[in-house]
Design an enzyme around this catalytic site. Structure first.
Site, PDB file in Angstrom:
ATOM      1  N   GLU A 165       1.071  -1.236   0.019  1.00  0.00           N
ATOM      2  CA  GLU A 165       0.091  -0.062   0.131  1.00  0.00           C
ATOM      3  C   GLU A 165       0.936   1.242  -0.037  1.00  0.00           C
ATOM      4  OE1 GLU A 165      -3.258  -2.667   2.311  1.00  0.00           O
ATOM      5  OE2 GLU A 165      -2.560  -1.042   3.372  1.00  0.00           O
TER       6      GLU A 165
ATOM      7  N   HIS B  99      -4.054   2.523   6.084  1.00  0.00           N
ATOM      8  CA  HIS B  99      -3.991   1.534   5.027  1.00  0.00           C
ATOM      9  C   HIS B  99      -4.438   2.223   3.885  1.00  0.00           C
ATOM     10  CE1 HIS B  99      -3.780  -2.083   7.651  1.00  0.00           C
ATOM     11  NE2 HIS B  99      -3.922  -1.198   8.515  1.00  0.00           N
TER      12      HIS B  99
ATOM     13  N   GLU C  14      -8.534   4.120   5.376  1.00  0.00           N
ATOM     14  CA  GLU C  14      -7.969   3.320   3.822  1.00  0.00           C
ATOM     15  C   GLU C  14      -8.090   4.639   2.946  1.00  0.00           C
ATOM     16  OE1 GLU C  14      -7.585   0.283   3.112  1.00  0.00           O
ATOM     17  OE2 GLU C  14      -8.190  -1.105   4.915  1.00  0.00           O
TER      18      GLU C  14
END
Lengths: 310, 93
Positions: free
Chosen positions: A73, A197, A271
């Site tokens: 990521e 993330h 995220e």
């Protein structure tokens, strides 16, 4: 390698060595604000570095941010580098940051899974897990976001060592996780914990391993709403928010479930973007916009943490 | 170094419980070597899955046979990776 953090290219992806070099430059340029701690070693014996931003004092309440726990990521580690420079640049002229650093410290772990990150640069760009090898496992690696002692081994993680969500042989089996666990326990005064993330544009709070709402659900939901509004205000990036289990799926052994259960009330997971065009392969030109919008949300969480000591 | 020539990333948006279940069942088909970038989460929420070239045809046939629509999010993963590498080299120069 760049000679200063002013000539570092924040709009590009970098290797592990380049990021570690950036950290050393930042510390050397700001000895009165930034220090580098080694909180442990990875499976392949790489140092686990945490940047500490502090105006002094000892064991002050602290705000923790980590990026890169899932190595592929890449926008997260790149955002972590940008956050580090932003804190240094703005620590005196930004009201939120200045007031936070007057009474709190900030800890930032940019490359939380260095073995996996190095592997994405050399062998497999799609690698997500750690690089540990456990006896009896024919496959390598554990999902470091399923290895925490919070609902460990429950639904929402895999017992198959070849799965991307393999929880590992036991809680904290991964040195990258154990190092943070030990650090959080020994510090004992961390008041907010944000684990970053990508991708899918979500701001999440505990729990992931159970449907039981956290006692502070109402407050965490309100903070999330404000943080997402701030984030969206910059470029219009749409985020959803809520508890892990109600917003995405059941996930056991997760980072912020453990930190919340340690008493760190303000525990969140981001995220970051992509909107569904590039996934993990987000073009480098989107690093800075992604970091900038995320920073606005982080500042909402910082301000709330500062205004609501506990 | 692992290469991803011909790998595609498909985006599937389950619109019924039955579709959601069919997609979830894909996670157990280990021989397809599917890499779920976004796992099945709920109705209307995208599922992104990287599909190795050899599994592309069988998977698309399976999806179409079950009436599950999908779109191609990334035509060729390796192509994007090479762009990323080029970018990094340019920047470091």
């Amino acid at each position: 390698l760049p000679l200063s953090t002013s000539t570092f290219d924040y709009s590009s992806y970098h290797t592990l060595d380049e990021i570690y070099n950036f950290m050393d430059l930042l510390v050397a340029e700001n000895p009165n604000l930034v220090s580098k701690l080694e909180i442990g070693r990875s499976t392949e014996n790489r140092p686990l570095y945490v940047l500490k931003f502090s105006k002094g004092g000892s064991n002050r309440p602290a705000f923790w941010i980590d990026t890169g726990i899932h190595s592929r990521e890449w926008v997260t580690q790149a955002s972590g580098v940008w956050f580090a420079k932003k804190i240094v640049q703005d620590h005196e002229n930004d009201q939120v940051l200045a007031s936070l650093l007057d009474t709190m410290d900030i800890f930032l772990e940019i490359v939380t899974n260095p073995d996996g990150f190095a592997f994405t640069h050399t062998k497999n760009r799609m690698w997500r897990k750690t690089r540990s090898k456990h006896s009896g496992s024919i496959c390598v690696g554990v999902d470091p976001n399923r290895n925490w002692d919070a609902g460990f081994g429950g639904s929402g993680a895999s017992s198959n060592p070849c799965s991307e969500t393999y929880h590992g042989p036991y809680a904290n089996s991964e040195p990258e996780v154990k190092a943070i666990v030990d650090f959080v326990k020994s510090h004992g005064n961390i008041k907010a914990f944000v684990s970053i993330h990508s991708y899918s544009q979500l701001l999440l709070y505990p729990y992931g391993y159970t449907r039981t709402p956290v006692p502070d659900q109402k407050e965490l939901h309100e903070i999330s709403e404000k943080a997402v509004a701030a984030l969206t205000s910059l470029y219009g990036t749409q985020y959803k928010y809520g508890s892990i289990i109600t917003t995405i799926y059941q996930a056991s052994g997760g980072t912020i479930d453990w930190t919340y259960d340690q008493g760190i009330k303000y525990s969140f997971t981001f995220e970051l973007r992509d909107t569904g065009r590039y996934g993990f392969l987000l073009p480098a030109k989107q690093i800075i916009p992604a970091a900038e919008e995320t920073w606005l949300a982080l500042q909402v969480i910082m301000q709330h943490t500062l205004d609501n000591p506990y | 170094t692992e290469t991803f020539v011909g790998h595609q990333v498909l985006r599937i948006i389950p619109t019924s419980d039955e579709e959601l279940q069919k997609v979830q069942e894909l996670q157990d088909l280990e021989d397809l070597q599917l890499d779920f970038w976004l796992e099945p989460r709920g109705l209307g929420l995208p599922v992104d899955v990287r599909v190795p070239f050899p599994s592309l045809q069988p998977l698309k046939v399976h999806l179409e046979a079950n009436g599950i629509s999908y779109s191609i999010m990334i035509e060729d993963v390796q192509e994007l990776l090479e762009q990323e590498q080029t970018e990094m080299l340019r920047s470091s120069r």
